[in-house]
Design an enzyme around this catalytic site. Structure first.
Site, PDB file in Angstrom:
ATOM      1  N   ASP A  34       0.851  -1.193   0.000  1.00 45.26           N
ATOM      2  CA  ASP A  34       0.000   0.000   0.000  1.00 45.26           C
ATOM      3  C   ASP A  34       0.885   1.241   0.000  1.00 45.26           C
ATOM      4  O   ASP A  34       2.024   1.196  -0.448  1.00 45.26           O
ATOM      5  CB  ASP A  34      -0.941  -0.031   1.214  1.00 45.26           C
ATOM      6  CG  ASP A  34      -0.178   0.098   2.518  1.00 45.26           C
ATOM      7  OD1 ASP A  34       1.048  -0.113   2.518  1.00 45.26           O
ATOM      8  OD2 ASP A  34      -0.790   0.434   3.541  1.00 45.26           O
TER       9      ASP A  34
ATOM     10  N   ASP B 294       3.141  -7.547   8.346  1.00 50.84           N
ATOM     11  CA  ASP B 294       2.400  -6.461   7.706  1.00 50.84           C
ATOM     12  C   ASP B 294       1.583  -5.680   8.728  1.00 50.84           C
ATOM     13  O   ASP B 294       1.610  -4.452   8.759  1.00 50.84           O
ATOM     14  CB  ASP B 294       1.465  -7.014   6.620  1.00 50.84           C
ATOM     15  CG  ASP B 294       0.663  -5.897   5.978  1.00 50.84           C
ATOM     16  OD1 ASP B 294       1.140  -5.322   4.984  1.00 50.84           O
ATOM     17  OD2 ASP B 294      -0.428  -5.563   6.492  1.00 50.84           O
TER      18      ASP B 294
HETATM   19  N1  LIG Z   1      -0.421  -3.070   4.283  1.00 51.22           N
HETATM   20  C1  LIG Z   1      -1.614  -2.806   4.791  1.00 51.22           C
HETATM   21  N2  LIG Z   1      -2.319  -1.782   4.294  1.00 51.22           N
HETATM   22  C2  LIG Z   1      -3.529  -1.539   4.822  1.00 51.22           C
HETATM   23  C3  LIG Z   1      -4.073  -2.279   5.865  1.00 51.22           C
HETATM   24  C4  LIG Z   1      -5.333  -1.740   6.136  1.00 51.22           C
HETATM   25  C5  LIG Z   1      -6.314  -2.114   7.197  1.00 51.22           C
HETATM   26  N3  LIG Z   1      -6.293  -3.442   7.602  1.00 51.22           N
HETATM   27  C6  LIG Z   1      -7.041  -3.698   8.779  1.00 51.22           C
HETATM   28  C7  LIG Z   1      -7.140  -5.122   9.029  1.00 51.22           C
HETATM   29  C8  LIG Z   1      -6.881  -5.419  10.298  1.00 51.22           C
HETATM   30  C9  LIG Z   1      -6.495  -4.286  11.055  1.00 51.22           C
HETATM   31  O1  LIG Z   1      -7.384  -3.978  12.074  1.00 51.22           O
HETATM   32  C10 LIG Z   1      -6.430  -3.170  10.041  1.00 51.22           C
HETATM   33  O2  LIG Z   1      -7.201  -2.090  10.459  1.00 51.22           O
HETATM   34  C11 LIG Z   1      -5.509  -0.680   5.260  1.00 51.22           C
HETATM   35  N4  LIG Z   1      -4.422  -0.569   4.491  1.00 51.22           N
HETATM   36  C12 LIG Z   1      -4.089   0.457   3.504  1.00 51.22           C
HETATM   37  O3  LIG Z   1      -3.546   1.581   4.215  1.00 51.22           O
HETATM   38  C13 LIG Z   1      -3.831   2.765   3.494  1.00 51.22           C
HETATM   39  C14 LIG Z   1      -4.752   3.638   4.323  1.00 51.22           C
HETATM   40  O4  LIG Z   1      -4.058   4.448   5.144  1.00 51.22           O
HETATM   41  P1  LIG Z   1      -4.757   5.787   5.735  1.00 51.22           P
HETATM   42  O5  LIG Z   1      -4.931   6.690   4.532  1.00 51.22           O
HETATM   43  O6  LIG Z   1      -3.764   6.283   6.732  1.00 51.22           O
HETATM   44  O7  LIG Z   1      -6.058   5.347   6.320  1.00 51.22           O
HETATM   45  C15 LIG Z   1      -4.574   2.331   2.230  1.00 51.22           C
HETATM   46  O8  LIG Z   1      -3.673   2.098   1.181  1.00 51.22           O
HETATM   47  C16 LIG Z   1      -5.224   1.045   2.714  1.00 51.22           C
HETATM   48  O9  LIG Z   1      -5.611   0.233   1.622  1.00 51.22           O
HETATM   49  C17 LIG Z   1      -3.300  -3.355   6.409  1.00 51.22           C
HETATM   50  O10 LIG Z   1      -3.674  -4.074   7.333  1.00 51.22           O
HETATM   51  N5  LIG Z   1      -2.097  -3.554   5.832  1.00 51.22           N
END
Ligand SMILES: Nc1nc2c(c(CN[C@H]3C=C[C@H](O)[C@@H]3O)cn2[C@@H]2O[C@H](COP(=O)(O)O)[C@@H](O)[C@H]2O)c(=O)[nH]1
Length: 306
Positions: A215, A283
């Site tokens: 991401d 991750d």
């Molecule tokens: N690598 C990775 N990227 C993730 C997540 C998650 C959410 N996963 C949920 C699952 C279980 C947990 O409770 C998490 O809450 C979102 N993203 C990415 O982040 C960015 C958003 O950022 P901001 O604009 O600051 O909200 C956006 O590209 C989004 O697609 C993850 O887990 N890993």
């Protein structure tokens, strides 16, 4: 997921703008070997969960829309997860396949309790329709049927997602080679695994085959940790918040080198500790670290994939 692993490794060995620093990986692995911080899935308490098929439907809708929040400074993933949760709690049929095909931009805004247009709103609506239609056509309208047809294999689930839903086909061409990232398809499998604690709909015997989810937060964290190094022109672009074009060498390298670096980190930690570490766990740790660090500057690409 072998194609994600091998093609991102190819990018890392041919990259021009991003370098993977093995000394940086060694340092992080050394710090982590004694206490690998375990981050609970839903550590923020923002997701819908009822231990049944409706949760699967919720997670599919969530990961259909899980991309590109940054164009609106006040919007974040939390708004999406909690907005969809509240919607489902007040109307259990809100994510039925026929309804998914009919939502408009303003209706989606209302679901997320958002008063202005969402980033890439038209694409979000289009992707919701696409998922609703294909769910109805091939899976009796139920995301749970899709998951049940995967024989407890995360790799099969990712393959099925990318076969049925064009919006999940997160791949690109880099220096003449096809590169696979599959961020939203993999995160759907990981979310099922995390939410259902590896049981029921989250029981995947090959969860270790999943890579990290490339991401815009994770590359920034890896740079902060000294695992990724950027050429100064790329560093300046990110510092100035200048947009990076989707599919450009810079963008592909940022994402692919992140996947590759964490795969190497995982191997090293596993070797040092003698215990299997999962990319999903790394991750979640990296991502949770990143979102708690508001000063972290990330790259900006308009993309429906992440
Ligand atoms: N690598 C990775 N990227 C993730 C997540 C998650 C959410 N996963 C949920 C699952 C279980 C947990 O409770 C998490 O809450 C979102 N993203 C990415 O982040 C960015 C958003 O950022 P901001 O604009 O600051 O909200 C956006 O590209 C989004 O697609 C993850 O887990 N890993």
């Amino acid at each position: 997921m072998e194609e994600v692993r091998s093609t991102t490794a190819w990018v890392a060995t041919h990259s021009s703008h991003v370098t993977v620093d093995f000394t940086g990986i060694e340092k992080v692995a050394e710090n982590m070997k004694n206490s690998l911080p375990k981050v609970e899935w839903d550590f923020e308490g923002i997701h819908y969960f009822d231990n049944g098929p409706l949760t699967v439907q919720y997670l599919l809708v969530l990961d259909t829309l899980n991309f590109c929040f940054w164009p609106d400074e006040e919007m974040s993933y939390d708004h999406l997860a909690s907005g969809l949760k509240v919607t489902l709690e007040s109307d259990k049929s809100a994510f039925d396949a026929d309804r998914l095909q009919k939502y408009s931009g303003p209706q989606l805004r209302k679901m997320l309790n958002w008063s202005r247009p969402l980033p890439l709103e038209d694409e979000r609506v289009r992707l919701l329709h696409e998922v609703g239609l294909e769910l109805e056509r091939s899976f009796e309208g139920k995301a749970s049927k899709l998951v049940e047809s995967c024989d407890n294999s995360a790799a099969k689930l990712v393959a099925l997602m990318t076969r049925h839903f064009p919006g999940f086909r997160d791949h690109t061409v880099y220096k003449g080679h096809q590169i696979f990232l599959y961020k939203r398809a993999q995160i759907f499998a990981a979310d099922l695994w995390g939410a259902f604690k590896g049981e029921g709909y989250g029981d995947f015997e090959d969860i270790s085959s999943i890579t990290i989810f490339a991401d815009y937060i994770v590359p920034a964290v890896l740079q902060q940790l000294g695992v990724l190094r950027y050429r100064s022109s790329l560093d300046n672009t990110i510092k100035k918040n200048t947009e990076i074009v989707s599919g450009s060498e810079e963008e592909v390298e940022l994402r692919a080198c992140s996947v590759y670096a964490v795969e190497k980190m995982k191997e090293l930690i596993s070797k040092k500790t003698g215990k299997q570490v999962l990319s999903v766990e790394l991750d979640l740790w990296l991502w949770a670290f990143g979102i708690q660090c508001p000063s972290l500057q990330h790259h900006r690409t308009l993309s429906v994939y992440y």
